[in-house]
Design a protein around this motif. Structure first.
Motif, PDB file in Angstrom:
ATOM      1  N   ALA A 155     -59.794  -4.248 -48.699  1.00  0.00           N
ATOM      2  CA  ALA A 155     -60.198  -5.307 -49.621  1.00  0.00           C
ATOM      3  C   ALA A 155     -60.243  -4.695 -51.019  1.00  0.00           C
ATOM      4  N   GLN A 156     -59.450  -5.243 -51.927  1.00  0.00           N
ATOM      5  CA  GLN A 156     -59.469  -4.746 -53.292  1.00  0.00           C
ATOM      6  C   GLN A 156     -60.804  -5.117 -53.926  1.00  0.00           C
ATOM      7  N   MET A 157     -61.275  -4.247 -54.774  1.00  0.00           N
ATOM      8  CA  MET A 157     -62.586  -4.441 -55.350  1.00  0.00           C
ATOM      9  C   MET A 157     -62.493  -5.141 -56.710  1.00  0.00           C
ATOM     10  N   ILE A 158     -63.412  -6.089 -56.917  1.00  0.00           N
ATOM     11  CA  ILE A 158     -63.556  -6.753 -58.210  1.00  0.00           C
ATOM     12  C   ILE A 158     -64.894  -6.295 -58.784  1.00  0.00           C
ATOM     13  N   GLU A 159     -64.853  -5.766 -59.984  1.00  0.00           N
ATOM     14  CA  GLU A 159     -66.091  -5.372 -60.647  1.00  0.00           C
ATOM     15  C   GLU A 159     -66.418  -6.417 -61.703  1.00  0.00           C
ATOM     16  N   TYR A 160     -67.685  -6.837 -61.734  1.00  0.00           N
ATOM     17  CA  TYR A 160     -68.099  -7.908 -62.640  1.00  0.00           C
ATOM     18  C   TYR A 160     -69.482  -7.584 -63.198  1.00  0.00           C
ATOM     19  N   ARG A 161     -69.652  -7.875 -64.457  1.00  0.00           N
ATOM     20  CA  ARG A 161     -70.972  -7.765 -65.076  1.00  0.00           C
ATOM     21  C   ARG A 161     -71.119  -8.902 -66.060  1.00  0.00           C
ATOM     22  N   ARG A 162     -72.149  -9.695 -65.889  1.00  0.00           N
ATOM     23  CA  ARG A 162     -72.391 -10.769 -66.848  1.00  0.00           C
ATOM     24  C   ARG A 162     -73.014 -10.165 -68.106  1.00  0.00           C
ATOM     25  N   GLY A 163     -72.799 -10.789 -69.220  1.00  0.00           N
ATOM     26  CA  GLY A 163     -73.218 -10.256 -70.510  1.00  0.00           C
ATOM     27  C   GLY A 163     -74.716 -10.135 -70.700  1.00  0.00           C
ATOM     28  N   ASP A 164     -75.494 -10.999 -70.048  1.00  0.00           N
ATOM     29  CA  ASP A 164     -76.946 -10.924 -70.244  1.00  0.00           C
ATOM     30  C   ASP A 164     -77.662 -10.186 -69.106  1.00  0.00           C
ATOM     31  N   SER A 165     -76.901  -9.404 -68.339  1.00  0.00           N
ATOM     32  CA  SER A 165     -77.496  -8.669 -67.231  1.00  0.00           C
ATOM     33  C   SER A 165     -78.372  -7.534 -67.751  1.00  0.00           C
ATOM     34  N   PRO A 166     -79.584  -7.396 -67.214  1.00  0.00           N
ATOM     35  CA  PRO A 166     -80.452  -6.289 -67.635  1.00  0.00           C
ATOM     36  C   PRO A 166     -79.977  -4.946 -67.064  1.00  0.00           C
ATOM     37  N   GLU A 167     -79.124  -4.991 -66.047  1.00  0.00           N
ATOM     38  CA  GLU A 167     -78.591  -3.767 -65.443  1.00  0.00           C
ATOM     39  C   GLU A 167     -77.370  -3.304 -66.232  1.00  0.00           C
ATOM     40  N   PHE A 168     -77.282  -2.013 -66.469  1.00  0.00           N
ATOM     41  CA  PHE A 168     -76.125  -1.464 -67.169  1.00  0.00           C
ATOM     42  C   PHE A 168     -75.095  -0.944 -66.164  1.00  0.00           C
ATOM     43  N   SER A 169     -74.775  -1.778 -65.208  1.00  0.00           N
ATOM     44  CA  SER A 169     -73.751  -1.454 -64.216  1.00  0.00           C
ATOM     45  C   SER A 169     -73.119  -2.750 -63.728  1.00  0.00           C
ATOM     46  N   THR A 170     -71.998  -2.614 -63.068  1.00  0.00           N
ATOM     47  CA  THR A 170     -71.277  -3.777 -62.573  1.00  0.00           C
ATOM     48  C   THR A 170     -71.692  -4.099 -61.149  1.00  0.00           C
TER      49      THR A 170
ATOM     50  N   MET B 152     -67.577  -6.745 -55.841  1.00  0.00           N
ATOM     51  CA  MET B 152     -67.333  -7.833 -54.896  1.00  0.00           C
ATOM     52  C   MET B 152     -65.990  -7.618 -54.223  1.00  0.00           C
ATOM     53  N   PRO B 153     -65.845  -8.091 -52.986  1.00  0.00           N
ATOM     54  CA  PRO B 153     -64.538  -8.005 -52.343  1.00  0.00           C
ATOM     55  C   PRO B 153     -63.558  -8.995 -52.966  1.00  0.00           C
ATOM     56  N   GLY B 154     -62.322  -8.547 -53.159  1.00  0.00           N
ATOM     57  CA  GLY B 154     -61.279  -9.394 -53.723  1.00  0.00           C
ATOM     58  C   GLY B 154     -60.185  -9.649 -52.704  1.00  0.00           C
ATOM     59  N   LEU B 155     -58.959  -9.653 -53.169  1.00  0.00           N
ATOM     60  CA  LEU B 155     -57.815  -9.893 -52.297  1.00  0.00           C
ATOM     61  C   LEU B 155     -57.646  -8.766 -51.282  1.00  0.00           C
ATOM     62  N   LYS B 156     -57.115  -9.112 -50.132  1.00  0.00           N
ATOM     63  CA  LYS B 156     -56.795  -8.104 -49.132  1.00  0.00           C
ATOM     64  C   LYS B 156     -55.443  -7.490 -49.467  1.00  0.00           C
ATOM     65  N   LYS B 157     -55.323  -6.205 -49.208  1.00  0.00           N
ATOM     66  CA  LYS B 157     -54.070  -5.490 -49.460  1.00  0.00           C
ATOM     67  C   LYS B 157     -53.669  -4.781 -48.177  1.00  0.00           C
ATOM     68  N   TYR B 158     -52.456  -5.040 -47.722  1.00  0.00           N
ATOM     69  CA  TYR B 158     -51.948  -4.456 -46.487  1.00  0.00           C
ATOM     70  C   TYR B 158     -50.971  -3.349 -46.830  1.00  0.00           C
ATOM     71  N   GLY B 159     -51.130  -2.204 -46.191  1.00  0.00           N
ATOM     72  CA  GLY B 159     -50.199  -1.099 -46.386  1.00  0.00           C
ATOM     73  C   GLY B 159     -48.934  -1.326 -45.578  1.00  0.00           C
ATOM     74  N   ASN B 160     -47.856  -0.673 -45.994  1.00  0.00           N
ATOM     75  CA  ASN B 160     -46.625  -0.730 -45.218  1.00  0.00           C
ATOM     76  C   ASN B 160     -46.799   0.058 -43.926  1.00  0.00           C
TER      77      ASN B 160
END
Length: 152
Positions: A41-56, A59-67
Motif C-alpha cells: 500500500a503506497q503511503m499518503i502523508e498529510y498534515r492539515r495547516g492548523d494541526s498542533p502536531e509538527f508531523s504528518t 494513510m494507506p493509498g493506492l495498492k502497488k503490485y510488483g512484477n
C-alpha cells in the motif's frame, strides 16, 4: 515406543515451496522458480495547516503490485515466452490470467495466487558459458493489474 508420525496433525508443518504449478490462461507450464508475489500500500502523508502536531499523518493509498518473475529451462522449439512478447503492438497485448498454486503432497492446491490481466514486460535469455555445467534458463517478468490469494 517411537512416534512414526502417522498420528501427527496435518497443520503442524509449514508447506514446502518446491511443489507448485503455474497456469497461463488455460495452459499449464513448468517453471523452476517463481518470485515477486507481493503487494504494498503506497503511503499518503498529510498534515492539515492548523494541526498542533509538527508531523504528518500517514494513510494507506493506492495498492502497488510488483512484477512476478518466472524462470524455466530452455527446451528445443519452445518459444512460448517470445511468441507472447512479440504480440505487443502499440500499447496492445493479449492479457491473460496467470494462476500459481502451491500444492500439497497429493497434488491439490492449498494456496492459490491469481494474477489479473497479466502480460510479459521483460524476457531475459540465458547466459552462455563454454565451461559451464548448468541448464540453460530463461526468465520472464510478468506485469499484472492485481493479485488475489485463495486458500483451500
Amino acid at each position: 515406543m517411537a512416534d512414526d508420525g502417522s498420528a501427527q496433525s496435518a497443520n503442524v508443518w509449514p508447506l514446502p515451496k518446491f511443489h507448485f504449478q503455474v497456469k497461463w490462461d488455460s495452459t499449464e507450464m513448468s517453471f523452476e522458480e517463481v518470485s515477486g508475489l507481493d503487494v504494498e500500500a503506497q503511503m499518503i502523508e498529510y498534515r492539515r495547516g492548523d494541526s498542533p502536531e509538527f508531523s504528518t499523518v500517514k494513510m494507506p493509498g493506492l495498492k502497488k503490485y510488483g512484477n512476478v518473475t518466472m524462470k524455466k529451462g530452455i527446451f528445443k522449439a519452445d518459444n512460448k515466452f517470445w511468441d507472447w512478447f512479440n504480440q505487443i503492438k502499440m500499447n496492445t497485448i493479449k492479457r491473460v490470467p496467470v494462476i500459481i498454486s502451491l500444492l500439497d503432497e497429493s497434488g491439490k492446491p492449498t494456496m492459490v495466487w491469481t494474477l489479473k490481466n497479466a502480460w510479459p514486460a521483460k524476457i531475459t535469455g540465458t547466459d552462455l558459458k563454454a565451461q559451464g555445467n548448468e541448464v540453460a534458463v530463461e526468465t520472464i517478468e510478468i506485469a499484472h493489474e492485481g493479485l488475489t490469494i485463495a486458500n483451500s
